[in-house]
Design an enzyme around this catalytic site. Structure first.
Site, short mmCIF file in Angstrom:
data_model
loop_
_atom_site.label_atom_id
_atom_site.label_comp_id
_atom_site.label_asym_id
_atom_site.label_seq_id
_atom_site.Cartn_x
_atom_site.Cartn_y
_atom_site.Cartn_z
N SER A 144 30.23 30.10 16.84
CA SER A 144 29.74 29.93 15.57
C SER A 144 29.27 31.42 14.92
O SER A 144 28.87 32.30 15.95
CB SER A 144 28.47 28.86 15.58
OG SER A 144 27.66 29.14 14.25
N TYR A 157 20.83 24.63 16.93
CA TYR A 157 22.28 24.93 17.01
C TYR A 157 22.56 26.46 17.19
O TYR A 157 23.19 26.81 18.00
CB TYR A 157 22.75 24.72 15.42
CG TYR A 157 24.13 24.92 15.15
CD1 TYR A 157 25.00 23.89 15.57
CD2 TYR A 157 24.72 25.93 14.57
CE1 TYR A 157 26.57 23.64 15.37
CE2 TYR A 157 26.00 26.23 14.43
CZ TYR A 157 26.88 25.18 14.77
OH TYR A 157 28.28 25.06 14.48
N1 LIG Z 1 32.48 23.81 10.11
C1 LIG Z 1 32.14 24.77 10.31
O1 LIG Z 1 31.76 25.62 9.32
C2 LIG Z 1 31.76 25.50 11.82
C3 LIG Z 1 31.55 26.92 11.90
C4 LIG Z 1 31.38 27.22 13.21
C5 LIG Z 1 31.57 26.31 14.36
N2 LIG Z 1 31.80 25.04 14.13
C6 LIG Z 1 31.66 24.25 15.25
O2 LIG Z 1 33.27 23.60 15.27
C7 LIG Z 1 33.22 22.37 15.96
C8 LIG Z 1 33.83 21.52 15.29
O3 LIG Z 1 33.24 21.10 14.00
P1 LIG Z 1 33.76 20.40 12.53
O4 LIG Z 1 33.04 21.15 11.39
O5 LIG Z 1 35.10 20.44 12.80
O6 LIG Z 1 33.09 19.00 12.34
P2 LIG Z 1 32.12 18.13 13.20
O7 LIG Z 1 30.98 19.07 13.48
O8 LIG Z 1 31.71 16.97 12.26
O9 LIG Z 1 33.12 17.44 14.27
C9 LIG Z 1 32.79 17.46 15.62
C10 LIG Z 1 33.35 16.39 16.23
O10 LIG Z 1 32.72 16.27 17.50
C11 LIG Z 1 32.41 14.64 17.85
N3 LIG Z 1 31.27 14.75 18.70
C12 LIG Z 1 29.93 14.57 18.58
N4 LIG Z 1 29.33 14.52 19.52
C13 LIG Z 1 30.08 14.22 20.32
C14 LIG Z 1 29.98 13.86 21.71
N5 LIG Z 1 28.66 13.74 22.33
N6 LIG Z 1 30.97 13.63 22.53
C15 LIG Z 1 32.19 13.69 22.04
N7 LIG Z 1 32.49 14.14 20.52
C16 LIG Z 1 31.28 14.37 19.89
C17 LIG Z 1 32.42 14.06 16.35
O11 LIG Z 1 32.56 12.79 16.25
C18 LIG Z 1 33.36 15.13 15.28
O12 LIG Z 1 34.64 14.50 15.50
C19 LIG Z 1 31.69 22.13 16.15
O13 LIG Z 1 31.37 22.41 17.57
C20 LIG Z 1 30.95 22.87 15.20
O14 LIG Z 1 29.59 23.54 15.50
C21 LIG Z 1 31.85 24.42 12.74
O1 LIG Z 2 23.99 25.12 8.59
C1 LIG Z 2 24.73 26.13 8.90
O2 LIG Z 2 24.20 27.33 8.67
C2 LIG Z 2 26.12 25.79 9.19
O3 LIG Z 2 26.32 24.58 9.45
C3 LIG Z 2 26.52 26.80 10.24
O4 LIG Z 2 25.90 26.95 11.38
C4 LIG Z 2 27.99 26.56 10.30
O5 LIG Z 2 28.55 25.31 10.28
C5 LIG Z 2 28.82 27.48 11.51
O6 LIG Z 2 28.55 27.11 12.47
C6 LIG Z 2 28.72 28.76 11.02
O7 LIG Z 2 29.59 29.66 11.79
#
Ligand SMILES: NC(=O)c1ccc[n+]([C@@H]2O[C@H](COP(=O)([O-])OP(=O)(O)OC[C@H]3O[C@@H](n4cnc5c(N)ncnc54)[C@H](O)[C@@H]3O)[C@@H](O)[C@H]2O)c1
Ligand SMILES: O=C(O)[C@H](O)[C@@H](O)[C@H](O)[C@H](O)CO
Length: 263
Positions: A144, A157
């Site tokens: 992230s 986080y």
């Molecule tokens: N959306 C963003 O801007 C962003 C940015 C950086 C990183 N991320 C990371 O990307 C990943 C995916 O995030 P996203 O935004 O697609 O949606 P999200 O965080 O909602 O999706 C995460 C998925 O993980 C599943 N999950 C949660 N707890 C679980 C567990 N204990 N066991 C198995 N599965 C579980 C959820 O049901 C969901 O399908 C996460 O690790 C998130 O932190 C997201």
């Molecule tokens: O509240 C927040 O600042 C965001 O949810 C993030 O942490 C992003 O999802 C992501 O992980 C950034 O890379």
């Protein structure tokens, strides 16, 4: 020739029913891999299976909580029997809690660390022995911006994703000699349900202040999409990256390079 093909590979993407995990798994399938994913609830797995089918992808979906070591070990054994040895693991499952630190309970903090950091440890640990036996393996940890930066309300986080960056480096250090590459992808701000509360329109129809802030803070001047992560993920999963180990590839439209707009 540079080889980006994933033909004949089995890829496990955790928490890949929708969002970033789904986009990465879809890209892997289009590059030739067989897709396995898990999620915490049957209804999420079913939703994922239908979405893959709509893309013309035959995926294998299972219910498994990444924080439960016993469940994960049984799940990985079942995948090895029913689909094959996992060549590529993407630790994507994660949660966020946006709570000011002094108002956050230790139980809430622990839950985020458990899913976002202990989960990748537990799943990686379960797949590495077979990767060693097979003579290769790719692990991609979804990090992230918060692997590098802090901000209000996301202490757990940020601690988890900063830890995940170091777990990435440590897996690379400890298992690189077995031809296992462990790298991270650090997405910028990506439009998914996880970030939906930061993009909601205000009552007067104007943009959420955080939405406007992110667009101004991103040189690309937009939110990322899950599809923006497809190419980088295929690169890190393929033979094209066989000498890339222990890196986090930030896919952030330039956020980490930028000091921000002059007021
Ligand atoms: N959306 C963003 O801007 C962003 C940015 C950086 C990183 N991320 C990371 O990307 C990943 C995916 O995030 P996203 O935004 O697609 O949606 P999200 O965080 O909602 O999706 C995460 C998925 O993980 C599943 N999950 C949660 N707890 C679980 C567990 N204990 N066991 C198995 N599965 C579980 C959820 O049901 C969901 O399908 C996460 O690790 C998130 O932190 C997201
Ligand atoms: O509240 C927040 O600042 C965001 O949810 C993030 O942490 C992003 O999802 C992501 O992980 C950034 O890379």
């Amino acid at each position: 020739m540079v080889n980006f093909s994933l033909e004949g590979k089995v890829a496990l993407v955790t928490g890949a029913s929708y969002g970033i995990g789904f986009a990465i798994a879809t890209a892997f399938a289009k590059a030739g891999a067989t897709i396995v994913f898990n999620d915490i609830k049957q209804e999420l797995v079913d939703k994922g299976l239908a979405a893959y089918e709509a893309e013309g992808i035959k995926a294998y979906g299972y219910v498994c909580d990444v924080t439960n070591e016993e469940q994960v070990n049984a799940f990985v054994a079942q995948v090895e029997k029913e689909v094959g040895v996992i060549d590529i693991l993407v630790n994507n499952a994660g949660i966020i809690k946006r709570i000011p630190m002094v108002e956050m309970t230790a139980a809430e903090f622990r839950q985020v660390i458990d899913i976002d950091l202990n989960g990748p440890f537990i799943v990686s640990k379960a797949v590495i022995p077979s990767m060693i036996k097979k003579g290769h393996g790719k692990i991609i940890n979804i990090c992230s911006m918060m692997s590098e930066l802090g901000r209000e309300t996301v202490s757990a986080y940020a601690a988890a994703k900063g830890g995940l960056k170091m777990l990435t480096r440590n897996i690379a250090s400890e298992y690189g000699e077995y031809n296992i590459q462990c790298n991270g992808i650090g997405p910028g701000y990506i439009a998914t349900p996880q970030t939906a509360p930061l993009r909601e329109r205000q009552a007067d129809g104007s943009r959420h202040p955080f939405d406007a802030f992110i667009v101004a803070k991103t040189p690309a001047a937009r939110w990322g999409t899950p599809e923006d992560l497809m190419g980088p993920a295929v690169f890190l999963a393929s033979d094209a990256s066989n000498f890339v180990n222990g890196h986090v590839l930030y896919v952030d439209g330039g956020i980490l390079a930028y000091i921000g707009k002059q007021p």
